[in-house]
Motif scaffolding. Structure first.
Motif, PDB file in Angstrom:
ATOM      1  N   ASN A   1      45.855  42.954  42.737  1.00 41.36           N
ATOM      2  CA  ASN A   1      45.900  44.057  43.695  1.00 41.36           C
ATOM      3  C   ASN A   1      45.943  45.403  42.979  1.00 41.36           C
ATOM      4  OD1 ASN A   1      45.873  45.085  46.312  1.00 41.36           O
ATOM      5  ND2 ASN A   1      48.096  44.998  46.506  1.00 41.36           N
ATOM      6  N   ASN A   2      46.720  45.494  41.917  1.00 43.26           N
ATOM      7  CA  ASN A   2      46.772  46.740  41.143  1.00 43.26           C
ATOM      8  C   ASN A   2      45.403  47.102  40.571  1.00 43.26           C
ATOM      9  OD1 ASN A   2      49.464  47.264  41.617  1.00 43.26           O
ATOM     10  ND2 ASN A   2      50.155  46.187  39.784  1.00 43.26           N
ATOM     11  N   LYS A   3      44.686  46.113  40.077  1.00 36.11           N
ATOM     12  CA  LYS A   3      43.336  46.361  39.549  1.00 36.11           C
ATOM     13  C   LYS A   3      42.379  46.768  40.669  1.00 36.11           C
ATOM     14  CE  LYS A   3      43.948  45.590  35.210  1.00 36.11           C
ATOM     15  NZ  LYS A   3      43.776  46.634  34.213  1.00 36.11           N
ATOM     16  N   LEU A   4      42.528  46.163  41.836  1.00 39.92           N
ATOM     17  CA  LEU A   4      41.691  46.507  42.980  1.00 39.92           C
ATOM     18  C   LEU A   4      41.935  47.959  43.402  1.00 39.92           C
ATOM     19  CD1 LEU A   4      39.623  45.189  44.912  1.00 39.92           C
ATOM     20  CD2 LEU A   4      41.532  44.707  46.438  1.00 39.92           C
ATOM     21  N   ILE A   5      43.184  48.364  43.434  1.00 36.49           N
ATOM     22  CA  ILE A   5      43.532  49.746  43.768  1.00 36.49           C
ATOM     23  C   ILE A   5      42.948  50.698  42.727  1.00 36.49           C
ATOM     24  CG2 ILE A   5      45.441  51.389  43.936  1.00 36.49           C
ATOM     25  CD1 ILE A   5      47.125  48.998  45.049  1.00 36.49           C
ATOM     26  N   GLU A   6      43.154  50.367  41.480  1.00 34.66           N
ATOM     27  CA  GLU A   6      42.712  51.214  40.369  1.00 34.66           C
ATOM     28  C   GLU A   6      41.190  51.342  40.293  1.00 34.66           C
ATOM     29  OE1 GLU A   6      42.706  50.563  35.603  1.00 34.66           O
ATOM     30  OE2 GLU A   6      44.627  50.202  36.617  1.00 34.66           O
ATOM     31  N   ASN A   7      40.488  50.220  40.429  1.00 36.69           N
ATOM     32  CA  ASN A   7      39.039  50.206  40.213  1.00 36.69           C
ATOM     33  C   ASN A   7      38.202  50.476  41.453  1.00 36.69           C
ATOM     34  OD1 ASN A   7      39.578  49.549  37.551  1.00 36.69           O
ATOM     35  ND2 ASN A   7      39.317  47.379  37.876  1.00 36.69           N
ATOM     36  N   LYS A   8      38.692  50.073  42.623  1.00 38.56           N
ATOM     37  CA  LYS A   8      37.873  50.159  43.837  1.00 38.56           C
ATOM     38  C   LYS A   8      38.504  50.990  44.945  1.00 38.56           C
ATOM     39  CE  LYS A   8      34.259  47.438  43.336  1.00 38.56           C
ATOM     40  NZ  LYS A   8      32.925  47.884  43.644  1.00 38.56           N
ATOM     41  N   LYS A   9      39.723  51.490  44.707  1.00 43.07           N
ATOM     42  CA  LYS A   9      40.437  52.281  45.730  1.00 43.07           C
ATOM     43  C   LYS A   9      40.596  51.479  47.025  1.00 43.07           C
ATOM     44  CE  LYS A   9      40.417  55.703  42.860  1.00 43.07           C
ATOM     45  NZ  LYS A   9      40.816  55.212  41.578  1.00 43.07           N
ATOM     46  N   ARG A  10      40.866  50.195  46.861  1.00 43.90           N
ATOM     47  CA  ARG A  10      41.124  49.289  47.981  1.00 43.90           C
ATOM     48  C   ARG A  10      42.449  48.604  47.726  1.00 43.90           C
ATOM     49  NH1 ARG A  10      35.505  46.291  49.471  1.00 43.90           N
ATOM     50  NH2 ARG A  10      34.348  48.175  49.947  1.00 43.90           N
ATOM     51  N   ILE A  11      43.016  48.040  48.777  1.00 41.42           N
ATOM     52  CA  ILE A  11      44.316  47.389  48.657  1.00 41.42           C
ATOM     53  C   ILE A  11      44.317  46.096  49.460  1.00 41.42           C
ATOM     54  CG2 ILE A  11      45.275  48.691  50.605  1.00 41.42           C
ATOM     55  CD1 ILE A  11      47.939  48.788  49.084  1.00 41.42           C
TER      56      ILE A  11
ATOM     57  N   LEU B   1      34.304  42.086  48.552  1.00 38.45           N
ATOM     58  CA  LEU B   1      34.373  41.758  49.978  1.00 38.45           C
ATOM     59  C   LEU B   1      34.513  43.036  50.801  1.00 38.45           C
ATOM     60  CD1 LEU B   1      36.757  38.666  49.870  1.00 38.45           C
ATOM     61  CD2 LEU B   1      34.273  38.685  50.163  1.00 38.45           C
ATOM     62  N   PRO B   2      33.978  43.040  52.012  1.00 38.92           N
ATOM     63  CA  PRO B   2      34.050  44.246  52.859  1.00 38.92           C
ATOM     64  C   PRO B   2      35.474  44.541  53.337  1.00 38.92           C
ATOM     65  CG  PRO B   2      32.472  42.630  53.744  1.00 38.92           C
ATOM     66  CD  PRO B   2      33.177  41.977  52.610  1.00 38.92           C
ATOM     67  N   ILE B   3      35.711  45.805  53.674  1.00 38.08           N
ATOM     68  CA  ILE B   3      36.974  46.237  54.268  1.00 38.08           C
ATOM     69  C   ILE B   3      37.231  45.394  55.521  1.00 38.08           C
ATOM     70  CG2 ILE B   3      38.145  48.191  55.398  1.00 38.08           C
ATOM     71  CD1 ILE B   3      37.789  48.591  52.395  1.00 38.08           C
ATOM     72  N   ASP B   4      38.473  45.079  55.775  1.00 33.57           N
ATOM     73  CA  ASP B   4      38.955  44.293  56.921  1.00 33.57           C
ATOM     74  C   ASP B   4      38.694  42.797  56.799  1.00 33.57           C
ATOM     75  OD1 ASP B   4      40.193  46.369  58.307  1.00 33.57           O
ATOM     76  OD2 ASP B   4      38.336  46.919  59.325  1.00 33.57           O
ATOM     77  N   THR B   5      38.189  42.333  55.674  1.00 34.80           N
ATOM     78  CA  THR B   5      38.020  40.899  55.465  1.00 34.80           C
ATOM     79  C   THR B   5      39.390  40.263  55.290  1.00 34.80           C
ATOM     80  OG1 THR B   5      35.879  41.189  54.368  1.00 34.80           O
ATOM     81  CG2 THR B   5      37.038  39.127  53.932  1.00 34.80           C
ATOM     82  N   LEU B   6      39.616  39.153  55.975  1.00 35.08           N
ATOM     83  CA  LEU B   6      40.836  38.381  55.791  1.00 35.08           C
ATOM     84  C   LEU B   6      40.561  37.315  54.743  1.00 35.08           C
ATOM     85  CD1 LEU B   6      43.744  37.618  56.569  1.00 35.08           C
ATOM     86  CD2 LEU B   6      42.742  36.068  58.264  1.00 35.08           C
TER      87      LEU B   6
END
Length: 83
Positions: free
Chosen positions: A52-62, A22-27
């Motif tokens: 969330n931890n996997k998202l941070i680790e794999n995609k550098k998103r939170i 999903l794009p940045i800023d998606t709710l």
């Protein structure tokens, strides 16, 4: 805490797969997450932390918690602002 699979995948993985592209800023609302996992999301709070931890680790998103609504996808560079 419950990370039991619903079908072939653990709940945290279903959440991760729902949000990963999903794009940045998606709710992502609690209702969206409930539909993605096939049950009431409110009982699955611990699974969001692993997703969330996997998202941070794999995609550098939170995933940023939006009180009363769900989670907003944000850039990983902003992680320190939310720590």
């Amino acid at each position: 805490m419950r990370f039991e699979p619903k079908g072939e995948k653990p709940i945290w993985e279903m959440i991760y797969e729902h949000v990963v592209d999903l794009p940045i800023d998606t709710l992502v609302t609690f209702d969206d997450l409930s539909k993605a996992i096939g049950e009431d999301f409110i009982r699955q709070r611990s699974a969001i932390y692993k997703a969330n931890n996997k998202l941070i680790e794999n995609k550098k998103r939170i995933l940023i918690s939006i009180r009363g609504s769900g989670y907003r996808i944000d850039e990983g560079a902003k992680q320190l602002d939310h720590a």
